[in-house]
Design a protein around this motif. Structure first.
Motif, PDB file in Angstrom:
ATOM      1  N   GLY A 142      30.952 -33.361  -7.771  1.00  0.00           N
ATOM      2  CA  GLY A 142      32.311 -33.962  -7.150  1.00  0.00           C
ATOM      3  C   GLY A 142      32.233 -35.312  -6.826  1.00  0.00           C
ATOM      4  N   GLU A 143      33.292 -35.804  -6.410  1.00  0.00           N
ATOM      5  CA  GLU A 143      33.441 -36.957  -5.765  1.00  0.00           C
ATOM      6  C   GLU A 143      34.789 -37.120  -4.817  1.00  0.00           C
ATOM      7  N   PRO A 144      34.331 -37.293  -3.666  1.00  0.00           N
ATOM      8  CA  PRO A 144      35.437 -37.280  -2.610  1.00  0.00           C
ATOM      9  C   PRO A 144      36.322 -38.433  -2.841  1.00  0.00           C
ATOM     10  N   ALA A 145      37.557 -38.342  -2.467  1.00  0.00           N
ATOM     11  CA  ALA A 145      38.607 -39.473  -2.736  1.00  0.00           C
ATOM     12  C   ALA A 145      38.633 -40.153  -1.327  1.00  0.00           C
ATOM     13  N   ALA A 146      39.371 -41.364  -1.758  1.00  0.00           N
ATOM     14  CA  ALA A 146      39.775 -42.093  -0.553  1.00  0.00           C
ATOM     15  C   ALA A 146      40.922 -42.003  -0.187  1.00  0.00           C
ATOM     16  N   THR A 147      41.928 -41.517  -0.980  1.00  0.00           N
ATOM     17  CA  THR A 147      43.077 -41.050  -0.776  1.00  0.00           C
ATOM     18  C   THR A 147      43.571 -39.717  -1.196  1.00  0.00           C
ATOM     19  N   GLY A 148      44.571 -39.176  -0.807  1.00  0.00           N
ATOM     20  CA  GLY A 148      45.090 -37.953  -1.225  1.00  0.00           C
ATOM     21  C   GLY A 148      46.003 -37.240  -0.347  1.00  0.00           C
ATOM     22  N   PRO A 149      46.645 -36.043  -0.948  1.00  0.00           N
ATOM     23  CA  PRO A 149      47.447 -35.192   0.014  1.00  0.00           C
ATOM     24  C   PRO A 149      46.707 -34.334   0.807  1.00  0.00           C
ATOM     25  N   PRO A 150      47.516 -33.429   1.663  1.00  0.00           N
ATOM     26  CA  PRO A 150      46.653 -32.646   2.490  1.00  0.00           C
ATOM     27  C   PRO A 150      46.177 -31.461   1.326  1.00  0.00           C
TER      28      PRO A 150
ATOM     29  N   VAL B 116      35.447 -28.410  -9.445  1.00  0.00           N
ATOM     30  CA  VAL B 116      35.591 -28.986  -8.134  1.00  0.00           C
ATOM     31  C   VAL B 116      36.447 -30.130  -8.639  1.00  0.00           C
ATOM     32  N   ALA B 117      37.051 -30.442  -7.750  1.00  0.00           N
ATOM     33  CA  ALA B 117      38.097 -31.834  -7.631  1.00  0.00           C
ATOM     34  C   ALA B 117      38.166 -32.378  -6.405  1.00  0.00           C
ATOM     35  N   GLY B 118      38.376 -33.937  -6.585  1.00  0.00           N
ATOM     36  CA  GLY B 118      38.106 -34.707  -5.264  1.00  0.00           C
ATOM     37  C   GLY B 118      39.360 -34.495  -4.576  1.00  0.00           C
ATOM     38  N   MET B 119      39.415 -34.681  -3.293  1.00  0.00           N
ATOM     39  CA  MET B 119      40.448 -34.571  -2.231  1.00  0.00           C
ATOM     40  C   MET B 119      39.952 -35.602  -1.245  1.00  0.00           C
ATOM     41  N   TYR B 120      41.024 -36.256  -0.134  1.00  0.00           N
ATOM     42  CA  TYR B 120      40.939 -36.927   0.645  1.00  0.00           C
ATOM     43  C   TYR B 120      39.473 -36.573   1.576  1.00  0.00           C
ATOM     44  N   GLN B 121      38.498 -37.615   1.415  1.00  0.00           N
ATOM     45  CA  GLN B 121      37.314 -37.283   2.310  1.00  0.00           C
ATOM     46  C   GLN B 121      36.733 -35.701   2.131  1.00  0.00           C
ATOM     47  N   GLY B 122      36.871 -35.286   0.729  1.00  0.00           N
ATOM     48  CA  GLY B 122      36.397 -33.806   0.507  1.00  0.00           C
ATOM     49  C   GLY B 122      36.371 -33.655  -0.638  1.00  0.00           C
ATOM     50  N   VAL B 123      36.173 -32.436  -0.983  1.00  0.00           N
ATOM     51  CA  VAL B 123      36.161 -31.767  -2.389  1.00  0.00           C
ATOM     52  C   VAL B 123      36.977 -30.218  -2.260  1.00  0.00           C
ATOM     53  N   TYR B 124      37.622 -30.142  -3.501  1.00  0.00           N
ATOM     54  CA  TYR B 124      38.457 -28.951  -3.560  1.00  0.00           C
ATOM     55  C   TYR B 124      37.771 -27.986  -4.522  1.00  0.00           C
ATOM     56  N   VAL B 125      37.082 -26.943  -4.185  1.00  0.00           N
ATOM     57  CA  VAL B 125      36.310 -25.862  -5.252  1.00  0.00           C
ATOM     58  C   VAL B 125      36.998 -24.619  -5.234  1.00  0.00           C
ATOM     59  N   GLN B 126      37.096 -24.304  -6.541  1.00  0.00           N
ATOM     60  CA  GLN B 126      37.388 -22.810  -7.088  1.00  0.00           C
ATOM     61  C   GLN B 126      36.526 -22.458  -7.815  1.00  0.00           C
ATOM     62  N   TRP B 127      36.958 -20.995  -8.162  1.00  0.00           N
ATOM     63  CA  TRP B 127      35.796 -20.303  -8.956  1.00  0.00           C
ATOM     64  C   TRP B 127      36.318 -18.872  -9.376  1.00  0.00           C
ATOM     65  N   LYS B 128      35.694 -18.428 -10.214  1.00  0.00           N
ATOM     66  CA  LYS B 128      36.046 -16.907 -10.521  1.00  0.00           C
ATOM     67  C   LYS B 128      34.955 -15.933 -10.101  1.00  0.00           C
ATOM     68  N   PRO B 129      35.135 -14.750  -9.763  1.00  0.00           N
ATOM     69  CA  PRO B 129      34.277 -13.785  -9.382  1.00  0.00           C
ATOM     70  C   PRO B 129      33.041 -13.650 -10.468  1.00  0.00           C
ATOM     71  N   PRO B 130      31.906 -13.203  -9.973  1.00  0.00           N
ATOM     72  CA  PRO B 130      30.809 -12.930 -10.762  1.00  0.00           C
ATOM     73  C   PRO B 130      31.010 -11.824 -11.982  1.00  0.00           C
TER      74      PRO B 130
END
Length: 748
Positions: A649-657, A563-577
């Motif tokens: 995860g921590e939503p960010a106050a700034t960030g790209p799209p 999980v990574a912070g993005m502007y007012q949200g979080v970016y989530v990535q994962w691998k299959p089971p």
């Protein structure tokens, strides 16, 4: 899966059980002698060559394999951008002077390109490691094949990758190298045969641990090569009988790994190293075989390769003198092994192979036509068999001696060729005639006439369907009933010479189910017909494996959630089971546990992007200044599986799209047109523009274009021909977004 007896592919022709009847590699059997028209080429008779040999081998060879000759990757590319071709130039010229084709073995990572120091000291530091950067391996193959092109007729991607002496990377990494190698080799020389990384068959555990996942990893890639490569050395004290068993073990492991995928069966199989007496496994000692045994083993090896569906067999090794590593020697002066090699080559090269069977007195027989029909017979073990069905025929041993056939012939491990001479009905040298023909007569041809009543012939056209501890067998009636109607049929399941079960039905029924078998243990199925005289010969056999029904459950939890912070949200990535529960994953659900408010979720389909894109999701609309907990679940047709362990995860106050969506690409003769949809989130500030980037990985070049925020397309012009990998980014004041899913397009 139902296995049908059918005409074999070019690669996987009939394989006869050493103790029973004809079986097949990858259950691709010969249907009947009449339909199995496989022509044996001189490629079957190929060699490895010792580096000390400066001339040409004393026997003809279809291919000569260049290995351990100072021509591997680490030898020709000793430093970045440095290429040394002198020795390889000489060796290729040496092979061509011998009238043979070149099989080149790629691999042995140079120290400068290695990702670790793994490697046997004999081969050099890092030689067994995965390359640190795939571009190094790609550049190596581009340089190699652009220089020699079709002069290198075949390439083996890596040597003995199941042994840590030569490879310490993962099976999946080797699968990726194989696909890359196939692409680069074919781009420079489309006719060059690409062999998968070779695997030794003498170590079943090593085959299961490496080869099974290696083969499985290449299944979704479509098996990107032309031929499987195996090394069939048996244990140090073993014979060709055990070599043959090793091939069947390899086959069973392959079929289990790829779920009987017909594309795997369509590939050729090359045995690129074989000899006997090498010490191991474990404490098994080295064995030196005498000249007669050595010659018999050489002759038997090539006949066994034909019946096992091996398309090319490389005797290891032609040397310029005795070589203590090997139990069977082949060099100038070893008349027994040279004679055996040449004689079987003379017998079979250019012949049409029509399948093998087992006679009523236990001999293995393989049938051919080369102008006239003939067959090669031998004992299923190292013990002699008294063979009585060749009376009055002409019999020549692998040594060239002509045998007296007025009575039974003692067959040993070495093959004997039977031909029908003057006055003998030629049908006696076919599978049908050899099975029903009489053993005595005047030599005028009367010996091929059956008695008034005989046992029936062999049933034909077997089909087998494995089940849970069962195999259901279907067949057709024999072509000849022996003059007395067939009363019953019995189907047998055998393994290693032992009967594991049977079923019997009264004629005219022609199917039954063998029960109480062991799941996972391969068996050979044969059927015999019985009339009032007795039971006839066995049908050609089919090899199959009873299987337990696959358990079907919801998938396990997704892995490696990040999980990574993005502007007012979080970016989530994962691998299959680790397990999909026996059914494909249909979708994923990302749940964000918000401390002060309802949970937020997103549902995504499994990633299908090229380069095996990570599964990912952007969850937006979250408040900044706090933490959230993120988990991911997977779903198949059985339902949702367990959630992954929560990740902060921590939503960010700034960030790209976030990344652009729904990317599509199209190409012209020199253009790439890319289209997309806006990201889920534009970030802290509005999107300023989009940037499209295309990379040609073969030439290591790239091209760009940009589009204003109001546009959703971009046209790149004057793009050189080739394969291009395209991604799209969105840009705002805070920077560049994550890249879109990758798309691939061919230009020109």
């Amino acid at each position: 899966m139902t296995h049908r007896a059918r005409r074999p592919t070019a690669g996987l022709v009939a394989m006869t059980s050493a103790t029973l009847v004809a079986t097949t590699l990858l259950v691709v059997p010969v249907a009947s002698p009449a339909s199995a028209d496989v022509t044996i080429t001189t490629d079957q008779f190929s060699l490895g060559m010792a580096p000390e040999e400066a001339g040409v081998p004393g026997v003809p060879a279809g291919y000569i394999r260049l290995w351990d000759m100072g021509v591997a990757w680490r030898d020709v590319n000793p430093a970045p951008g440095v290429w040394v071709w002198t020795v390889l130039d000489q060796r290729i010229a040496q092979v061509e002077a011998a009238g043979a084709k070149v099989l080149y073995v790629a691999g042995l990572t140079p120290e400068w390109a290695a990702s670790s120091t793994d490697g046997d000291p004999r081969w050099g530091v890092g030689s067994a490691s995965m390359p640190r950067d795939l571009s190094y391996y790609k550049d190596y193959l581009n340089e190699l094949m652009s220089r020699y092109r079709s002069r290198i007729a075949a390439v083996e991607v890596w040597n003995e990758a199941n042994l840590r002496t030569f490879w310490t990377g993962t099976p999946v990494q080797m699968a990726n190298l194989t696909a890359l190698a196939n692409n680069r080799i074919k781009a420079n020389s489309p006719g060059t045969v690409v062999l998968a990384a070779s695997t030794t068959t003498r170590l079943p555990a090593s085959m299961r641990n490496f080869f099974a996942p290696y083969a499985a990893a290449m299944e979704p890639m479509g098996f990107p090569f032309d031929a499987w490569s195996i090394h069939t050395y048996p244990a140090g004290n073993a014979s060709p009988v055990e070599r043959y068993s090793g091939i069947t073990d390899w086959t069973s492991i392959l079929m289990g790994a790829v779920s009987n995928d017909d594309r795997a069966a369509a590939k050729q199989v090359w045995d690129t190293e074989v000899n006997y007496g090498l010490a191991g496994p474990g404490t098994t000692p080295h064995t030196d075989f005498d000249a007669t045994t050595s010659g018999a083993y050489v002759a038997r090896t090539f006949v066994d390769s034909i019946r096992a569906g091996i398309d090319a067999t490389f005797w290891y090794l032609w040397t310029n003198g005795p070589y203590s590593l090997l139990g069977v020697q082949m060099h100038k002066g070893t008349d027994s092994t040279i004679g055996a090699y040449n004689r079987v080559r003379e017998w079979t090269s250019g012949a049409t192979f029509t399948g093998c069977d087992t006679s009523s007195d236990g001999a293995i027989r393989c049938f051919f036509t080369k102008g006239d029909p003939f067959y090669i017979a031998m004992s299923p073990t190292v013990a002699a068999v008294a063979y009585s069905r060749g009376q009055k025929l002409t019999a020549q041993t692998w040594e060239g001696a002509v045998l007296d056939t007025s009575g039974p012939v003692a067959l040993g491990i070495g093959p004997v060729r039977f031909t029908c001479g003057a006055g003998i009905d030629p049908s006696r040298c076919t599978a049908a005639g050899a099975s029903i023909g009489g053993e005595t007569g005047s030599g005028s041809g009367s010996e091929s006439t059956p008695a008034a009543e005989t046992a029936p012939g062999a049933p034909t056209d077997l089909e087998v369907t494995p089940g849970n501890k069962t195999v259901t067998v279907k067949w057709q009636a024999p072509a000849a009933d022996g003059g007395s109607k067939v009363l019953s049929y019995t189907a047998y399941a055998t393994a290693q010479g032992r009967n594991n079960g049977s079923c019997t039905v009264n004629a005219p029924a022609r199917s039954c189910t063998i029960r109480d078998l062991v799941n996972g243990r391969a068996v050979t199925i044969v059927v015999r017909a019985r009339n009032s005289v007795g039971q006839g010969p066995a049908s050609l056999g089919l090899r199959t494996t009873p299987i337990a029904p696959a358990a079907q459950n919801p998938p396990r939890k997704p892995e490696d959630v990040r999980v990574a912070g993005m502007y007012q949200g979080v970016y989530v990535q994962w691998k299959p089971p680790a397990s999909d529960g026996g059914m494909p994953v249909l979708r994923y659900r990302v749940t964000v546990d918000v401390p002060a408010g309802p949970d937020k979720t997103c549902i995504v389909e499994p990633s299908t992007g090229v380069n095996i894109e990570l599964n990912r999701c952007a969850v937006v609309g979250l408040e900044t200044g706090g933490h959230v907990l993120v988990s991911v679940e997977a779903k198949n047709a059985k339902g949702w599986g367990p959630a992954s362990a929560p990740v902060w995860g921590e939503p960010a106050a700034t960030g790209p799209p976030s990344w652009p969506l729904a990317v599509t690409v199209a190409s012209g003769s020199s253009t790439i047109v890319t289209a997309w949809q806006p990201p889920t989130s534009s970030g802290r500030t509005p999107i300023d523009h989009y940037r499209v980037w295309a990379a040609n990985r073969a030439t290591r070049t790239s091209v760009f274009c940009s589009a204003p925020a109001s546009r959703r397309t971009c046209n790149m012009r004057d793009v050189p021909a080739g394969q291009w990998f395209v991604v799209v980014y969105a840009v705002n004041e805070d920077g560049l977004s994550h890249r879109s899913d990758t798309r691939v397009v061919q230009v020109g």
